[in-house]
Scaffold this active site. Structure first.
Site, PDB file in Angstrom:
ATOM      1  N   TYR A   1       0.852  -1.189   0.000  1.00  0.00           N
ATOM      2  CA  TYR A   1       0.000   0.000   0.000  1.00  0.00           C
ATOM      3  C   TYR A   1       0.888   1.239   0.000  1.00  0.00           C
ATOM      4  O   TYR A   1       1.762   1.401   0.854  1.00  0.00           O
ATOM      5  CB  TYR A   1      -0.895  -0.026   1.241  1.00  0.00           C
ATOM      6  CG  TYR A   1      -2.099   0.893   1.231  1.00  0.00           C
ATOM      7  CD1 TYR A   1      -2.200   1.989   0.381  1.00  0.00           C
ATOM      8  CD2 TYR A   1      -3.159   0.664   2.099  1.00  0.00           C
ATOM      9  CE1 TYR A   1      -3.310   2.808   0.384  1.00  0.00           C
ATOM     10  CE2 TYR A   1      -4.290   1.484   2.121  1.00  0.00           C
ATOM     11  CZ  TYR A   1      -4.353   2.564   1.259  1.00  0.00           C
ATOM     12  OH  TYR A   1      -5.452   3.378   1.279  1.00  0.00           O
ATOM     13  N   CYS A   2       0.673   2.136  -0.971  1.00  0.00           N
ATOM     14  CA  CYS A   2       1.369   3.420  -1.044  1.00  0.00           C
ATOM     15  C   CYS A   2       2.889   3.191  -1.065  1.00  0.00           C
ATOM     16  O   CYS A   2       3.385   2.417  -1.876  1.00  0.00           O
ATOM     17  CB  CYS A   2       0.922   4.310   0.114  1.00  0.00           C
ATOM     18  SG  CYS A   2       1.452   6.026  -0.018  1.00  0.00           S
ATOM     19  N   ILE A   3       3.645   3.825  -0.162  1.00  0.00           N
ATOM     20  CA  ILE A   3       5.092   3.643  -0.170  1.00  0.00           C
ATOM     21  C   ILE A   3       5.459   2.211   0.205  1.00  0.00           C
ATOM     22  O   ILE A   3       6.529   1.713  -0.149  1.00  0.00           O
ATOM     23  CB  ILE A   3       5.783   4.663   0.769  1.00  0.00           C
ATOM     24  CG1 ILE A   3       7.287   4.784   0.441  1.00  0.00           C
ATOM     25  CG2 ILE A   3       5.561   4.301   2.214  1.00  0.00           C
ATOM     26  CD1 ILE A   3       7.577   5.379  -0.892  1.00  0.00           C
TER      27      ILE A   3
ATOM     28  N   GLY B   1       3.972  -0.261  -1.152  1.00  0.00           N
ATOM     29  CA  GLY B   1       4.007  -0.872  -2.470  1.00  0.00           C
ATOM     30  C   GLY B   1       5.311  -0.577  -3.196  1.00  0.00           C
ATOM     31  O   GLY B   1       5.827  -1.424  -3.942  1.00  0.00           O
TER      32      GLY B   1
ATOM     33  N   PHE C   1      -1.460  -1.063  -4.115  1.00  0.00           N
ATOM     34  CA  PHE C   1      -2.471  -0.022  -3.902  1.00  0.00           C
ATOM     35  C   PHE C   1      -1.812   1.350  -3.972  1.00  0.00           C
ATOM     36  O   PHE C   1      -0.856   1.614  -3.235  1.00  0.00           O
ATOM     37  CB  PHE C   1      -3.139  -0.160  -2.530  1.00  0.00           C
ATOM     38  CG  PHE C   1      -3.834  -1.471  -2.272  1.00  0.00           C
ATOM     39  CD1 PHE C   1      -4.339  -2.247  -3.301  1.00  0.00           C
ATOM     40  CD2 PHE C   1      -4.001  -1.932  -0.967  1.00  0.00           C
ATOM     41  CE1 PHE C   1      -4.981  -3.449  -3.056  1.00  0.00           C
ATOM     42  CE2 PHE C   1      -4.657  -3.122  -0.703  1.00  0.00           C
ATOM     43  CZ  PHE C   1      -5.134  -3.891  -1.746  1.00  0.00           C
TER      44      PHE C   1
END
Length: 591
Positions: A318-320, A322, A347
C-alpha cells in the site's frame, strides 16, 4: 463576558503566545528559507511575465472590479428587500458558508461573495501567465491557495456570523475553551501547529480498532509480523503478506470489522500476515530505504516460511509500502534469487515519480537539500510535521475546519476511527526520508534500470515478471493515478489495472456494500487516457473482483486452516502502540 472569563482568556493568550514562540524555534530554518527563496523567485518570474503582456492582466483586473461593483449593487438591492441572483457561489462541497446568515444577511452575503471573487481572481491571474513555466505556476497556485484559504472570512470571529453569535450568546466561553485547546495542541506539536481532529481516548487498538484476532509471530528491530487467526476450515495454500506504508500505521486496513480489509481476506479463506513497522526514533536514524527491503520484506518472507512452511506468498503493498515491495521484487530478480513472491497487488503505489501530485510543490533541489540537512541534524523526520504537510494538501477539509471548531467554537473533538488513524503519526528515519526525496521524487531513479541500488545491487523494474494487480483511485492527490499507471508499464509480466472512485483512502478501503464503484480496462501499453476510454465502469467495490483474481493465481488445492501458536503475544503487538507526543484531544473536559 465576566471579569473572570476575561482573565482566563488573557492568561490563555499569554501562554499560547509563549508556546508559539517555542514552536517557531523548532521549525526547520533551512527548509523554511528554501521555500521562501522559491516563493520570491516564482513571484519575480510571475511579475516579469505579467509585464510582458500587461493588457491581459489589466483586462482581467477590470473584470474583477466590475464584478465587485455588481456585487455591491446587488447587496444594496437585497438590503432593500429585492431578490437578486448571486454573482458567485461557493464551490460544491465548500462547507465554510453553510450557516444561513451567509445567505440571508445581505452584508455577510457580500463579505462571502467578495472573498470568493477575490480568491478566484488571484488564482485565475496565475493561469493568465501562459509563458510561466509549469513548476513555478504550480507552486504559485498552491501557496496562493494556502494564503487565500487561511484568510477566509469564515476563519475570523468578526467576519463569521455563526462565530460572532456564538461568542455573544456564550459570553466568550467558547473562546476560553478554545484557547485551552490551542494551548494543549501547541504543547503536542512539533514545528507546526497540529490541530486536534478527534478524541483519542475513545478508541483502543486491539479492542475498537485493529481488532482482527491474531498473534505476533516474529519481532525484529524494524518490524513485527502479525499472523491472523483463520475463520474458515480450509485456506488457500499460498499465504498473503501485506506490506503497509511506513509513513502511516498498518491498521488503516483493519479499522473496524465492517470495513477491515484484513478481516475480509481472512473470511475469504486466506492466511494473512501483516508487517507492522517500528515507529522510528533517534536510534533508527541510520535506517535507509534499502533496509526496509532486505531487513523488512525479505526478512518477513523468511518468518512466514518458519510459521507456515510455505516458501511462496501473494504480496500486497500500500502506497510507499508498495514501492518497497516492488523494489524488493526487483532486488530479488537482480540477485537471481528464487522468486518467493508469486503475485503482487499494489495499492496507490508510485514507481514513476515524474507526476508527484501536489507534493511536487515541495520538490526541487533547493528544498530537498535543505530537508536533507534537517534530516541529518535531527535524525528523524517528525511525523507530526508530515501530518500537517499532508493536511494542508486539503486545507479546508483537513485543517481550517478543525481550527474553527476547536479554537473559535470551543468544541471538543468528536470520536472518529479514520481520524484516529490519521492522527496516529509515525516518524520517518532521516536517511530514509532523504533517499525518498532526492532519489525518488527529485531524480526519479527507480524507473531507470541500474540507477537505484539495494546494498550494492543495481535493480531494474523491467525484470519483474510476476503477475501484478494495480489499484489506483480517481481523486488521489498524493499518488496520481495517471502516474501510477505509467509506473506499472515499467514492469514485466501480466498486469491488471483497476481505477477506483474516490481518493487515497476511501477508494481503497471500500468493502462490498460500499458506495464507490471502479473501472477495469484492458491490459495494454497505451496512455492512461486511452486506457480510461476503453475501461468499463462497475458499480460497487472492486474487492470481490480482486478476490477472484487472487483465487485464479492459487492453483494448489486448499489446505487445513493454519492457527498461529497460542502462546504468542496477541495482535496488534506493541510496535503499533507507540505514539508520538499526541496531536489529538485526550477527551478531558475542556471547561
Amino acid at each position: 463576558m465576566s471579569t473572570g472569563s476575561y482573565q482566563q482568556l488573557l492568561d490563555s493568550l499569554i501562554h499560547c503566545n509563549e508556546q508559539l514562540m517555542e514552536l517557531a524555534k523548532k521549525q526547520g530554518q533551512q527548509t523554511s528559507q528554501a521555500l521562501m527563496q522559491n516563493s520570491v523567485e516564482d513571484l519575480s518570474k510571475a511579475v516579469n511575465e505579467g509585464l510582458k503582456n500587461p493588457t491581459g492582466l489589466i483586462e482581467h483586473q477590470v473584470n474583477w472590479w466590475q464584478s465587485q461593483l455588481q456585487l455591491f449593487q446587488n447587496t444594496m438591492l437585497k438590503q432593500a428587500g429585492q431578490q437578486v441572483a448571486p454573482v458567485i457561489e461557493p464551490a460544491r462541497g465548500d462547507r465554510r458558508f453553510r450557516d444561513p446568515q451567509w445567505q440571508e444577511n445581505p452584508w455577510y452575503d457580500y463579505i462571502k461573495q467578495s472573498y470568493l471573487l477575490t480568491a478566484q481572481n488571484l488564482l485565475e491571474s496565475i493561469d493568465q501567465l501562459e509563458e510561466l513555466d509549469d513548476d513555478s505556476k504550480e507552486r504559485l497556485r498552491f501557496f496562493t491557495r494556502q494564503a487565500v484559504n487561511a484568510l477566509a472570512p469564515s476563519n475570523f470571529i468578526g467576519s463569521n456570523p455563526e462565530l460572532l453569535q456564538l461568542t455573544l450568546e456564550s459570553g466568550g466561553d467558547n473562546l476560553v475553551r478554545g484557547m485551552k485547546q490551542l494551548f494543549a495542541d501547541l504543547q503536542r506539536s512539533a514545528g507546526t501547529l497540529n490541530v486536534s481532529m478527534t478524541d483519542e481516548s475513545v478508541f483502543q487498538l486491539g479492542k475498537d480498532l485493529a481488532s482482527t484476532p491474531g498473534k505476533v509471530v516474529h519481532t525484529a528491530p524494524l518490524f513485527q509480523l502479525l499472523q491472523y487467526s483463520p475463520s474458515t476450515e480450509n485456506v488457500q495454500k499460498r499465504p498473503i503478506m501485506i506490506v503497509p506504508p511506513f509513513v502511516n500505521k498498518y491498521y488503516i486496513m483493519d479499522l473496524r470489522p465492517e470495513n477491515s480489509l484484513v478481516k475480509y481476506l481472512v473470511d475469504q479463506g486466506h492466511t494473512v500476515f501483516m508487517v507492522s513497522w517500528v515507529n522510528p526514533d533517534l536510534s533508527h536514524a541510520e535506517i535507509d530505504f534499502e533496509d526496509y527491503v532486505v531487513d523488512g520484506v525479505v526478512a518477513a518472507l523468511d518468518a512466514i516460511e518458519v510459521a507456515t512452511g510455505e516458501k511462496e506468498v501473494n504480496a500486497i503493498g500500500y502506497c510507499i509500502g508498495g514501492t518497497v515491495l516492488t523494489t524488493t521484487l526487483a532486488y530479488m530478480a537482480a540477485r537471481r534469487m528464487k522468486q518467493r513472491i508469486k503475485t503482487a497487488t499494489l495499492f496507490t503505489t508510485i514507481l514513476d515519480f515524474s507526476q508527484p501530485g501536489e507534493l511536487g510543490v515541495f520538490i526541487n533541489d533547493g528544498v530537498v537539500s535543505a530537508m536533507e540537512q534537517q534530516n541529518s541534524e535531527n535524525g528523524v523526520m517528525d511525523g507530526r510535521q508530515l501530518a500537517v504537510a499532508f493536511s494542508l494538501l486539503r486545507e479546508n477539509n483537513l485543517y481550517w475546519n478543525y481550527y474553527v471548531d476547536g479554537y473559535l467554537k470551543g468544541k471538543t473533538p468528536v470520536a472518529f476511527d479514520l481520524l484516529h488513524w490519521n492522527c496516529d503519526n509515525t516518524n520517518v528515519a532521516g536517511k530514509t526520508h532523504s533517499t525518498m526525496l532526492r532519489r525518488f521524487y527529485l531524480d526519479n531513479e527507480l524507473i531507470e534500470p541500474g540507477s537505484f541500488t539495494v546494498r550494492g545491487t543495481k535493480i531494474d523494474l523491467g525484470k519483474i515478471s510476476i503477475p501484478t494487480y494495480f489499484v489506483s483511485t480517481v481523486e488521489d492527490h498524493i499518488a496520481l493515478w495517471q502516474g501510477n499507471y505509467q509506473g506499472m508499464l515499467k514492469l514485466g509480466g501480466d498486469k491488471t489495472f483497476v481505477l477506483g472512485e474516490s481518493g487515497h483512502i476511501a477508494g481503497i478501503i471500500n468493502p462490498p456494500g460500499g458506495k464507490y464503484g471502479h473501472y477495469i480496462g484492458p491490459s495494454a501499453d497505451c496512455s492512461p487516457e486511452e486506457w480510461l476510454e476503453q475501461a468499463e465502469h462497475n458499480e460497487g467495490s472492486w474487492w470481490p473482483t480482486w478476490q477472484s483474481w487472487l483465487v485464479e493465481q492459487n492453483k494448489a488445492k486448499p489446505v487445513a486452516a493454519r492457527q498461529p501458536a497460542p502462546e504468542l503475544a496477541d495482535a496488534p503487538g506493541d510496535y503499533v502502540q507507540k505514539r508520538l507526543n499526541s496531536t489529538v484531544a485526550k477527551g478531558e473536559e475542556v471547561a
